[in-house]
Design an enzyme around this catalytic site. Structure first.
Site, mmCIF file in Angstrom:
data_model
loop_
_atom_site.group_PDB
_atom_site.id
_atom_site.type_symbol
_atom_site.label_atom_id
_atom_site.label_comp_id
_atom_site.label_asym_id
_atom_site.label_seq_id
_atom_site.Cartn_x
_atom_site.Cartn_y
_atom_site.Cartn_z
ATOM 1 N N ASP A 52 0.837 -1.211 0.000
ATOM 2 C CA ASP A 52 0.000 0.000 0.000
ATOM 3 C C ASP A 52 0.866 1.253 0.000
ATOM 4 O OD1 ASP A 52 -2.621 1.349 0.198
ATOM 5 O OD2 ASP A 52 -1.777 2.068 2.084
ATOM 6 N N ARG A 92 -0.192 6.235 -6.800
ATOM 7 C CA ARG A 92 -1.539 6.762 -7.097
ATOM 8 C C ARG A 92 -1.574 8.273 -6.925
ATOM 9 N NH1 ARG A 92 -4.926 3.792 -2.854
ATOM 10 N NH2 ARG A 92 -6.600 5.133 -3.582
HETATM 11 N N1 URA Z 1 -7.251 6.139 2.959
HETATM 12 C C1 URA Z 1 -6.404 5.112 2.704
HETATM 13 O O1 URA Z 1 -5.805 4.540 3.608
HETATM 14 N N2 URA Z 1 -6.259 4.726 1.414
HETATM 15 C C2 URA Z 1 -6.892 5.314 0.393
HETATM 16 O O2 URA Z 1 -6.708 4.907 -0.732
HETATM 17 C C3 URA Z 1 -7.744 6.393 0.678
HETATM 18 C C4 URA Z 1 -7.917 6.768 1.981
#
Ligand code: URA
Length: 445
Positions: free
Chosen positions: A161, A168
């Site tokens: 992530d 992103r």
């Molecule tokens: N919060 C997150 O942790 N990820 C996202 O993509 C959007 C908000």
């Protein structure tokens, strides 16, 4: 397997296999797949979406990309909460003591703030000595004894992530429903709790700008949670105006202490009571949310959550005497009161602009390396719907920066709209989403 073929499939709208998704995530985290190929795939996902099967595979691969916390050593019902973030969002500081006082166990990982929304860790570091670097053993000991603990992200939770989010952010693919859902849920699942309550904020200061998209996101996150055997509920809440009155680290901590003392702003108190009631109902500790609200109101009056908060601050090395004596928090060097030029009603307080103004005053950071001033920020004096007279104070800006009065005051003024006709007070709770679907809780009329 070739990444090129996987990108092509997604571009044509065909579903990806779990083996293909896992190949991409593993390869990206191992730096074997370059950013430009993942960027193309993210954009294809942005346009063509993902099926629930693909989302489950993506979330699983993301969870497995790093450490997963095993909470089985903690006795009791393990619950977690997450907010999609907003301006003045100090909810964890009140909700966690409420959850712990209700008998739940909460072991929470939190982040620092970046941009116009603040992070819980930054707020807590307003207490001198507060320690966020806890080992798993220290964390579990505090959770067992106090009921909750909050640590910074020392473990390597969901590295996929971290990489994907950074990409992103620069490829205009943050606002993709499947990417948001997998990002949030992978982190919650890796954190180990059996019950997950999500506060999805809607409005100008939030990711989700309208209710329909927020409901869709909530439904997808509930399905992902249930698929991983985590009971998941979502509360949809309003983020058109900042939450409460205070924005900025120590200022928000003081407002949280007021709220735990039963003297908090109406909107923020309502939100905290409702969120605790929602998690009590999710865990089955109460039969309904209404019963949970009655129980939580009584708890707040009992003073137990406030003393839990003191125990928590002390357990993590902070000076808990500040809770009884909030005047001990550092004061900003400069304070500028902003007054209204006209009579009227507050029609709008743009949460995003207030967040940016607070950031400009020194309360936040624009890059990860910047340090913050814990005493900086804004305390509003008004909420949407309030009637005001000319010369009434709209809010006070706190800053340590010299020669910023004009710039900060002008920006602050741009965030507030005053009209001559009366304006209804916004409702903070919009609705809930659980495995039975969306329930609209807005009161009509
Ligand atoms: N919060 C997150 O942790 N990820 C996202 O993509 C959007 C908000």
């Amino acid at each position: 397997m070739r990444v090129y073929d996987i990108i092509t499939k997604k571009k044509l709208g065909e579903p990806l296999l779990d083996t293909e998704i896992d190949y991409v995530i593993k390869g990206y985290v191992a730096n074997e797949i370059p950013d430009y190929q993942i960027s193309a795939l993210l954009m294809a996902i942005y346009f063509n979406g993902m099926s629930m099967d693909e989302l489950i595979s993506l979330t699983k691969s993301m969870v497995e990309s790093g450490d997963q916390i095993d909470l089985s050593g903690i006795k009791g019902i393990k619950a977690d909460k997450h907010s999609t973030g907003g301006v003045g969002d100090k909810t964890s500081l009140v909700l966690l003591p409420l959850m712990a006082s209700s008998g739940l166990k909460v072991s929470k990982m939190s982040g620092r703030g970046l941009g116009h929304t603040g992070g819980t860790i930054d707020k807590l570091e307003s207490f001198p000595g507060f320690n966020i670097s806890l080992s798993s053993e220290e964390m579990f000991e505090i959770v067992d004894r106090v009921g909750f603990a909050i640590a910074g992200q020392t473990l390597n939770l969901v590295p996929a992530d971290k990489k994907l989010y950074a990409l992103r952010d620069v490829t205009a693919t943050v606002d993709s429903l499947p990417l948001i859902a997998s990002s949030i849920m992978s982190k919650k699942i890796a954190s180990g709790a059996d019950y997950i309550l999500l506060d999805v904020k809607i409005g100008k200061g939030a990711f989700m700008k309208d209710i329909d998209h927020a409901v869709e996101l909530a439904k997808v996150m509930v399905s992902i949670g249930e698929n991983f055997n985590r009971k998941t509920g979502v509360v949809l809440t309003n983020m058109e105006e900042p939450l409460g009155y205070a924005v900025g680290n120590a200022l928000e901590v003081i407002e949280a202490i007021d709220t735990l003392s039963g003297k908090g702003p109406d909107d923020f108190t309502t939100l905290c009571l409702f969120l605790n009631a929602a998690i009590l109902s999710l865990t089955g500790l109460t039969a309904s949310i209404d019963e949970g609200i009655i129980k939580t109101e009584a708890l707040l009056k009992s003073g137990v959550p406030l003393s839990k908060f003191k125990d928590f601050v002390a357990a993590q090395g902070g000076d808990a005497d500040y809770i009884d004596h909030p005047e001990r928090f550092n004061h900003a060097t400069y304070q500028y009161e902003i007054r209204s030029d006209i009579n009227g009603y507050i029609a709008e307080i743009d949460a995003e602009k207030i967040g940016i103004c607070s950031l400009m005053a020194g309360a936040g950071r624009e890059t990860k390396e910047q340090s913050i001033n814990h005493s900086a920020g804004i305390v509003l004096k008004v909420k949407v719907g309030d009637r005001i007279d000319a010369n009434d104070i709209l809010g006070t800006i706190y800053t340590g920066k010299e020669n910023m009065e004009k710039e900060l005051s002008d920006y602050f003024r741009q965030s507030i709209k005053i009209v001559t006709e009366s304006v209804p007070k916004p409702q903070v709770i919009i609705g809930i989403v659980d495995k039975n679907g969306f329930k609209d809780l807005r009161k009509k009329g």
